[in-house]
Every structure is written in structure tokens, then in C-alpha cells.
Scaffold this active site. Structure first.
Site, short mmCIF file in Angstrom:
data_model
loop_
_atom_site.label_atom_id
_atom_site.label_comp_id
_atom_site.label_asym_id
_atom_site.label_seq_id
_atom_site.Cartn_x
_atom_site.Cartn_y
_atom_site.Cartn_z
N GLU A 54 32.85 34.21 41.71
CA GLU A 54 33.09 35.64 41.45
C GLU A 54 34.45 36.13 41.96
O GLU A 54 34.78 35.96 43.13
CB GLU A 54 31.98 36.45 42.12
CG GLU A 54 32.04 37.94 41.79
CD GLU A 54 30.70 38.61 42.03
OE1 GLU A 54 29.83 38.53 41.14
OE2 GLU A 54 30.51 39.19 43.10
N LYS A 56 36.02 39.01 43.21
CA LYS A 56 35.44 40.19 43.86
C LYS A 56 36.48 40.74 44.85
O LYS A 56 36.49 40.35 46.02
CB LYS A 56 34.17 39.73 44.59
CG LYS A 56 33.38 40.77 45.32
CD LYS A 56 32.15 40.11 45.95
CE LYS A 56 31.26 41.10 46.65
NZ LYS A 56 30.10 40.47 47.32
N LYS A 115 30.65 41.90 35.67
CA LYS A 115 29.83 42.37 36.78
C LYS A 115 30.07 43.86 36.98
O LYS A 115 31.16 44.27 37.38
CB LYS A 115 30.24 41.57 38.02
CG LYS A 115 29.27 41.60 39.18
CD LYS A 115 27.97 41.00 38.78
CE LYS A 115 27.14 40.29 39.78
NZ LYS A 115 27.51 40.18 41.11
N GLU A 160 19.25 40.89 36.51
CA GLU A 160 19.13 40.68 37.96
C GLU A 160 17.85 41.31 38.50
O GLU A 160 17.54 42.46 38.19
CB GLU A 160 20.34 41.32 38.66
CG GLU A 160 20.31 41.17 40.16
CD GLU A 160 21.54 41.79 40.79
OE1 GLU A 160 22.65 41.30 40.52
OE2 GLU A 160 21.39 42.77 41.55
N ASN A 181 18.62 38.22 43.10
CA ASN A 181 19.62 38.67 44.07
C ASN A 181 19.02 38.64 45.47
O ASN A 181 18.04 39.34 45.75
CB ASN A 181 20.09 40.09 43.72
CG ASN A 181 21.34 40.48 44.48
OD1 ASN A 181 21.79 39.76 45.37
ND2 ASN A 181 21.89 41.64 44.15
N GLU A 211 21.71 34.50 43.50
CA GLU A 211 22.86 35.38 43.70
C GLU A 211 22.91 35.91 45.12
O GLU A 211 21.87 36.29 45.67
CB GLU A 211 22.76 36.62 42.80
CG GLU A 211 22.71 36.39 41.32
CD GLU A 211 22.54 37.74 40.60
OE1 GLU A 211 22.09 37.72 39.46
OE2 GLU A 211 22.82 38.80 41.20
N SER A 212 24.09 36.00 45.66
CA SER A 212 24.40 36.68 46.93
C SER A 212 23.99 35.89 48.17
O SER A 212 22.92 35.28 48.21
CB SER A 212 23.75 38.06 47.03
OG SER A 212 24.17 38.91 46.01
#
Ligand SMILES: O=C(O)c1ccccc1NCC(=O)[C@H](O)[C@H](O)COP(=O)(O)O
Length: 252
Positions: A54, A56, A115, A160, A181, A211-212
Site C-alpha cells: 500500500e 499510504k 483505497k 472489507e 480488517n 488487512e492491517s
């Protein structure tokens, strides 16, 4: 959707800003979308851990904002072995932009996820995207209609979820690419147990991303053992050398 009081102040602010954002000037059609499931499958077949890296620039939980060019970052991530990329287009809280998305997609040949925090159909028309993120928690009863609207435009959709209930709604809405997530949008706390709790109920036919909060190669292996087809990783790749960091996760 949750009541405002249940959400972290940063998330309330993200949603307030999202409601104000306009869409594109005209309806977008994507006839050359790059397939995210195919890219995940190809990485796997190649012996690489499928990583969606990502771009970001910042976030409510990150100190400071990178000044590095998003295209340079994206190219480094792809050179490091990323199967696909995720590019933030949310401007106010993540330092993203539509322009970043366009430039990155033009520079690389892997699928690029847009995103953002999309709430209205017209917001899909801000840019032609391979894949868009739709967050079950924020879309509530509008999830199925938004999913169909994105597919009508030729876009793939990453839905998500954060709980069994959201997963059920995502599956009922027809989601085929699902991200669990690990970040709880109520407190903004990250807990990898979330993926382990939710993943077993994801249909085998879906492409499943964790995710995350994936910070180490041990975290990456843990998510893969729990059933993740691919890993969406932001902070741990952005922090330091993005190419080296991506390669580490790709070889996890
Ligand atoms: O990342 C945040 O601080 C954040 C705060 C509020 C809402 C969403 C947030 N993140 C969105 C994301 O989806 C993450 O950027 C993505 O999953 C990568 O996470 P990480 O690897 O932990 O940077």
C-alpha cells in the site's frame, strides 16, 4: 452503520469528509481492469507470498507524512515482488489523491486497488480503477447496490469486513474478494486475532485478504496459516526501504 458515538473521532472525521467529496464529472467504464484474484494466484504459483503493498503517505495512526513520490514508491514495491498495489485516494486524512492513483496505475502493470471511503455511487466515477474498496461497516444496507454499481462500471470490488456479521452481509451481497480488517474502526486498535476468528467462515471460492497490522514476517506467516490468500500491508512496507520490506514479506 454504527452510530457516530461508537466510532473513533478520526473515523467520524473521515466519514464526514467522505460525505462532502464529489464524484466524477461523468460515468466511468473500465474495460481493461487487471484481475486481482489472478495476480494473487500467479504470485502463489510462483512461490511468492501474495502481497498487496500500500502506498499510504500518512494516516490517523501514523506520525508525519512521507514526501516520497508515490510512483517511485509503487515501482519499488513492484520491484520487491508485490503482486498488486493499493493506493490511497483519500486526501484529508491519508494524504492520498486521485492523481496519485492515475499516475501509479500508468507506471506499473499489476492491479491497483483504489483505497478510499466510498459512500455514494457517483464517487466511483472519480477515476477508472481496477479494484475499489467498499467497507461493509460504512455502507450498511447500501453495500449490495454499491457493489453492483462498481461491477457495472467494470471494476472489481474488495469488500472489507471486521466481524462475522459483516462477513455474512458481504457474502449475501455477492462479494467475491473479501478483506478481513484487523483494525477495529471503533477504537483504531489492531488485533490479528480478528482475522483468525472471521476467516474460517469465508467461502472457499472467495479471494481472501488479511488487512492491517501485519508488521513482521511472523505476522505474515500467521495470517497465511489462518487462511489468507493474500496480505494487504501498508505501514510496515512504507516505513524504511519499501523494496526491501516488500521482498521480506513476499519471502515470508
Ligand atoms: O491506517 C489507519 O490509521 C486507519 C485509520 C482509520 C481508518 C482506516 C485506517 N487504515 C486503512 C487501512 O485500510 C490500512 O491502511 C491498510 O489496511 C494497511 O494497514 P497497515 O498495514 O496497518 O498500515
Amino acid at each position: 452503520m454504527d452510530s457516530r458515538e461508537e466510532m473513533a473521532p478520526a473515523v467520524r472525521s473521515i466519514l464526514d469528509a467522505a460525505r462532502e467529496r464529489s464524484g466524477g464529472a461523468s460515468r466511468v467504464t473500465v474495460d481493461d481492469a487487471r484481475s486481482l484474484p489472478a495476480a494473487v494466484g500467479a504470485a502463489e504459483a510462483d512461490g511468492r507470498t501474495p502481497v498487496v503493498a500500500e502506498v499510504k503517505p500518512t494516516s490517523p495512526t501514523t506520525a508525519g507524512e512521507t514526501e516520497r513520490d508515490p510512483v517511485e514508491l509503487a515501482e519499488e514495491m513492484v520491484a520487491g515482488g508485490a503482486a498488486a498495489l493499493s493506493v490511497l485516494t483519500e486526501p484529508e486524512h491519508f494524504g492520498g489523491s486521485i492523481e496519485n492513483y492515475r499516475r501509479v496505475r500508468e507506471a506499473v502493470d499489476v492491479p491497483v486497488l483504489r483505497k478510499d471511503f466510498l459512500l455514494e455511487e457517483a464517487q466511483l466515477d472519480a477515476v477508472a480503477a481496477d479494484v475499489v474498496l467498499l467497507i461493509a461497516r460504512f455502507l450498511g444496507d447500501d453495500l449490495a447496490a454499491m457493489l453492483e454499481a462498481a461491477r457495472d462500471r467494470g471494476m472489481q470490488v474488495l469488500v472489507e469486513v471486521h466481524s462475522a456479521d459483516e462477513l455474512e452481509r458481504a457474502v449475501d451481497a455477492g462479494a467475491e474478494i473479501i478483506g478481513v480488517n484487523n483494525r477495529d474502526l471503533t477504537e483504531l486498535e489492531v488485533d490479528l486475532d480478528t482475522f483468525e476468528a472471521v476467516a474460517p467462515a469465508v467461502p472457499d471460492s472467495a479471494t481472501l485478504l488479511a488487512e492491517s497490522g501485519i508488521s513482521t514476517t511472523a505476522d505474515a506467516r500467521r495470517m497465511r496459516e489462518a487462511g489468507a490468500d493474500g496480505l494487504l500491508i501498508g505501514t510496515a512496507i512504507m516505513d524504511g526501504d519499501p523494496r526491501e520490506n516488500t521482498t521480506q514479506f513476499v519471502n515470508a
